[in-house]
Motif scaffolding. Structure first.
Motif, PDB file in Angstrom:
ATOM      1  N   VAL A   1      16.459  51.653  71.947  1.00 46.41           N
ATOM      2  CA  VAL A   1      16.465  50.628  72.982  1.00 46.41           C
ATOM      3  C   VAL A   1      15.354  50.966  73.981  1.00 46.41           C
ATOM      4  N   PRO A   2      14.453  50.045  74.251  1.00 45.01           N
ATOM      5  CA  PRO A   2      13.369  50.319  75.203  1.00 45.01           C
ATOM      6  C   PRO A   2      13.880  50.325  76.649  1.00 45.01           C
ATOM      7  N   GLN A   3      13.162  51.026  77.506  1.00 39.92           N
ATOM      8  CA  GLN A   3      13.481  51.038  78.933  1.00 39.92           C
ATOM      9  C   GLN A   3      13.129  49.676  79.536  1.00 39.92           C
ATOM     10  N   THR A   4      14.002  49.172  80.410  1.00 45.04           N
ATOM     11  CA  THR A   4      13.714  47.915  81.108  1.00 45.04           C
ATOM     12  C   THR A   4      13.986  48.083  82.593  1.00 45.04           C
ATOM     13  N   PHE A   5      13.126  47.472  83.397  1.00 43.27           N
ATOM     14  CA  PHE A   5      13.314  47.473  84.845  1.00 43.27           C
ATOM     15  C   PHE A   5      12.678  46.204  85.398  1.00 43.27           C
ATOM     16  N   SER A   6      13.475  45.405  86.070  1.00 45.89           N
ATOM     17  CA  SER A   6      12.995  44.172  86.703  1.00 45.89           C
ATOM     18  C   SER A   6      13.378  44.218  88.181  1.00 45.89           C
ATOM     19  N   PHE A   7      12.382  43.986  89.043  1.00 49.22           N
ATOM     20  CA  PHE A   7      12.557  44.028  90.505  1.00 49.22           C
ATOM     21  C   PHE A   7      11.857  42.791  91.037  1.00 49.22           C
ATOM     22  N   THR A   8      12.596  41.746  91.342  1.00 51.54           N
ATOM     23  CA  THR A   8      11.986  40.481  91.759  1.00 51.54           C
ATOM     24  C   THR A   8      12.407  40.113  93.179  1.00 51.54           C
TER      25      THR A   8
END
Length: 162
Positions: A1-8
């Protein structure tokens, strides 16, 4: 599973309108940061202020941030500027903790920002749709110079702890 990071961020302006000595003015439409990440150790959010307050070039004046790094509650008629943070967990294993200086539970309550990156909030696990509501608060006094160009630039940074 790839790393994910979303900061909007919900927007990049926060017009406070006309200020008055009669009241503390708070963001009419606070900006919301939404964080989604699969970082098992959570995430951090930081902020800094380019001016350490709202600045007017025309008046050569700054309404300074109140007690940078400490919590304060502004009072009508007494100059001050701060940012309050409120949070809501999304789904996932993480629980958000708002840094004490920026607890924005009450009207006009929050922490002052300066040119140092200061921790706004952390989470200790994964989150999907976690939110931070950022409310800017300002109060002016009878001797705050009149001007129509008071502005500020706040920089927000987020990072996942994978």
């Amino acid at each position: 599973v790839p790393q994910t990071f979303s900061f909007t961020l919900s927007g990049n302006t926060d017009a406070l309108g006309t200020l008055s000595t009669a009241s503390v003015v708070s963001s009419p439409t606070p900006r919301v940061v939404t964080v989604s990440t699969n970082a098992k150790n959570g995430w951090y959010a930081w902020a800094r202020d380019n001016n350490t307050g709202i600045n007017s070039s025309a008046a050569s004046y700054t309404v300074g941030s109140t007690t940078p790094g400490s919590n304060s509650t502004l009072s009508a008629g007494t100059e001050g500027y701060n940012m309050g943070v409120d949070s809501a967990n999304g789904t996932g294993t993480g629980t958000i903790t708002v840094a004490t200086p920026f607890n924005g539970a009450g009207a006009g309550q929050g922490g002052g920002l300066d040119t140092t990156l200061r921790t706004l909030a952390t989470s200790n696990g994964t989150n999907n749709g976690a939110t931070l509501t950022l409310t800017n608060n300002v109060a002016i006094s009878a001797i705050t110079p009149a001007a129509t160009d008071y502005t500020d630039t706040i920089t927000l940074v987020g990072a996942g702890l994978f």
